[in-house]
Design an enzyme around this catalytic site. Sequence first.
Site, PDB file in Angstrom:
ATOM      1  N   LYS A  78       1.223  -3.128   3.205  1.00 37.79           N
ATOM      2  CA  LYS A  78      -0.060  -3.798   2.970  1.00 37.79           C
ATOM      3  C   LYS A  78      -0.051  -5.126   3.717  1.00 37.79           C
ATOM      4  CE  LYS A  78      -3.067  -5.102  -0.958  1.00 37.79           C
ATOM      5  NZ  LYS A  78      -3.128  -5.203  -2.444  1.00 37.79           N
ATOM      6  N   SER A 153      -7.049  -2.903  -4.479  1.00 38.49           N
ATOM      7  CA  SER A 153      -7.192  -3.475  -3.156  1.00 38.49           C
ATOM      8  C   SER A 153      -6.238  -2.859  -2.120  1.00 38.49           C
ATOM      9  CB  SER A 153      -6.904  -4.981  -3.215  1.00 38.49           C
ATOM     10  OG  SER A 153      -5.569  -5.205  -3.614  1.00 38.49           O
ATOM     11  N   SER A 177      -4.266  -2.783  -8.463  1.00 36.33           N
ATOM     12  CA  SER A 177      -4.436  -2.555  -7.019  1.00 36.33           C
ATOM     13  C   SER A 177      -3.444  -1.585  -6.384  1.00 36.33           C
ATOM     14  CB  SER A 177      -4.373  -3.886  -6.269  1.00 36.33           C
ATOM     15  OG  SER A 177      -5.586  -4.576  -6.406  1.00 36.33           O
TER      16      SER A 177
END
Lengths: 489, 482
Positions: A78, A153, A177
């Site tokens: 990420k 997210s 997330s």
Amino acid sequence: MLTRLTIEDLAARFRRGEATPSQAAAAYLERIEALDGRVNAFLTVTRQAALGQAAEADARFTAGRPLSPLDGIPIALKDLLCTRGIRTTCGSRILETFVPPYDATVMARLRAAGAVLLGKLNMDEFAMGSSTEHSAFFPTRNPWDLDRVPGGSSGGSAAAAAADLAAATLGSDTGGSIRQPAAFCGTVGLKPTYGRVSRYGLIAFASSLDQIGPFAKTVADAALVLGVIAGADPRDSTSVDVPVPDYRAALEGGIAGLRVGIPAEYFIDGIDPEVEAAVKAAIEVLRGLGARPEAVSLPHTRYGLAAYYVIAPAEASSNLARYDGVKYGLRVPGGRDLIEMYGRTRAAGFGTEVKRRVMLGTYALSAGYYDAYYGKAQRVRTLVRRDFQEAFERVDVLAAPTTPGVAFTLGEKTDPLQMYLNDILTIPVNLAGLPGVSVPAGFTTSGLPIGLQLIGRAFDESTVLRAAHAYERATDWHLRKPTLEAPPR
Amino acid sequence: MNDLETVIGLEVHAQLLTRSKMFCGCSTAFGAAPNSQTCPVCQGMPGALPVINRSAVEFGIRTALAVGCRVNEHHRFARKHYYYPDMPKNFQISQYEEPLAEHGVLDIEVGGSSRTIGIQRLHLEEDVGKLIHEGPLETAQSSTVDFNRAGVPLMEIVSRPDMRSPAEAAAYLRTLRTIVVYLGVCDGNMEEGSLRCDANVSLRPAGSPELGVKVEIKNMNSFRNVQHALEYEVKRQVRALAEGEKIVQETRLWDPERVRTVSMRSKEYAHDYRYFPEPDLPPLQVEARWVEAIRATLPELPAARRRRFAGGYGLSAYDADRLTQGRALADYFETTVREYDKPKIVANWVLNELLREMPADDDRAVAACPIPPRNLAGLLRLIDDGTISGKMAKDVFETMYRTGQDAPSIVAREGLTQVADAGELRRVVDQVLAAHPKVVEDWRGGKKAALGFLVGQVMKATLGRANPALVNQLLGEKLPKG
């Protein structure tokens, strides 16, 4: 096809000389090249560096000396995990050009283990969102239905894992997330206990809630990755010095006699009936494996969301204060003075959702409101934590839906509050700092994945993973793959 | 307006002498190339996290114990928010609701009487960087920032509003400075900014239990400035009240050039710092055992030492005070006395001769002193045994300071041994008397001062080596009786 293999199988082939890390890296890079134009999971692909690292891994296998179970395994991160010399944007314009001079501890540990970095993955800006639509660059799409969101997210991390664009990925979970996008994309997503994995080099959203964890094709693979990234770090004072067990070994042994709590409050009004049915069926699978499901109550669950939306924005408003155009990242020129430079830079650099939360948090911390908002939210947090403690006096794990619904279409949720409700079943776990995993537990009739959430005691990832592994072995949901190779509709 | 009472409280910031910064491993050394002593943590890079410097906490505890504070078993850091480019994160990691220590006292002496000033709290925080403007701030086309100082540990000590005059405030600051320097936690240099002081000043009717509207004074970077600024501010407030004005709560800067305080910002523009507990640092537990271990290593503090010097060595209060201003100087004195057991003489030599030669009386200067205590004692013994005169000793002392050699070698090399041979001196006396018949006449006429001139001539002729007592005796014998 090397990209279909689990980490365990891929590593076995490396050891037997049936495949090389270079071949695996090339296969994944080729797949990214071919398919990521549709999924949009990657913000940056580090092709050359990946091939270089893979060649080094080749040599280690040739010499018969792999560094770890992850040696030569292609992974992706990420884009809020700092990578030395590799742009790290946090999904934001304000960090669009930011190249960290240092590695996050998880990156350093993965490097030391020999893992091969394929690139950096898309996300909601500063990890604020549940759909990856709040990325400043482009939305990521759900591999099961490209018109739908992958969740967020960590949407890029979930989509990449689900679409076999990396053998495993890392994401971060502040209010769900990791688990929510794992559920939406039909992959395994693990949020470890707060303090289990160092946050050093994780670009902070809400420091007291953020935690890094893996997405993987199987529970066993997630256990392998966790084993590499877990453990106390002198650079993160909130990391905890609890011994890291052999998570892979801890998967075995079955779940006979395991007490599984079913929290009534997690089967809320408005839950998608297909999700509810799938999770209840999953609980019956666990019972069939010898587990003992029983009802428990987490009475303060309903206050969790409100407390979260005070605490997380408050911390975010503070953590994001440093993005001011002075030191790194975006600076919008032309301001007459300092205040104008700050204003212009932050106005242009932050998206709407980030601005909304910075304002929420600034308000919540301001003089005269602190006790009413931040203070009260912290007291609620204590009550939520106590709920879990009491439940865990009676049961070993909790089983619940990960999300109330399944992946929605891009642009469908325009009201921020509707978006926030996505995380209602994941947020309490962050408030309590507990480990939680989402595993594939079926599909809706329209073919969208459903996630089963398993929650454990602090630092007892082993039990959570063992239950998830037992469930996975008894089902075949994780073996189904989205068909991206088909031409776009 | 003599029914008004002055109320002053001080906030003192002391830079701690730890080797590394408050929350990272970077060096705290002064004067390195800009930004050469920085890392992701003290530059406020995305993702970097603070780690508490244990040694800074220990320095804080040392100071807290020295000023009688209660060290809190649990304390924690908090974030203090405001935007300024010298602060990389746009918040400062400080302490707010749960400081390291609270409830101390400091005894000060002003004009011969003693007062006790309360200390409200002592906490730790990080320093900010330095802005370098191209030209004056108002017209600068560009500014750069040096983060070398960002993250250097600071200790803030907040007094209660217990001081009643600028002189008391200056005495408090001086006493506190002496203590932190004694403890070795701060170098106490106000000009270089290692010790900084802000003051809160208000007036109220004498005897009133309530506090008046306070004005904060900043930018007083020397002891002299502190006293001058506070004197000015008290006068300003007295005059304002006499003219029927209201005092407004504000921050004023001391302008030493124009000798006045200037309004910087009023309360309406006061920052809302939005303090909240630092989530990246868990609350710190200070174990009682650790505190006691630190207490056991505390040195004798200046006040106690001053009393002991006056009582035990029989020094004047003034000399005892001057000798105990710095720990190294006091140690120097005591080491010398151990080798040469005449404290008053040692005190005179240290305070007059040694301090005249040394650039300063601080620990650094004492450590660099080319005359070790053993050598000073050696010099004083040479006077006692008559090898050299007191006057010669002063010359020898200067040579010792310049060369670092000890007294016996200098005396031997330069042939400075005192002339105490009566026969040899008698010849010199005769020559002097023969050469100055007019002076001898004056003496006979009752001008006693003439004797001093004759002694001087003998000393000159012997290059200062004559034993003064013997010269006097011989002149007495030789001079015609009046």
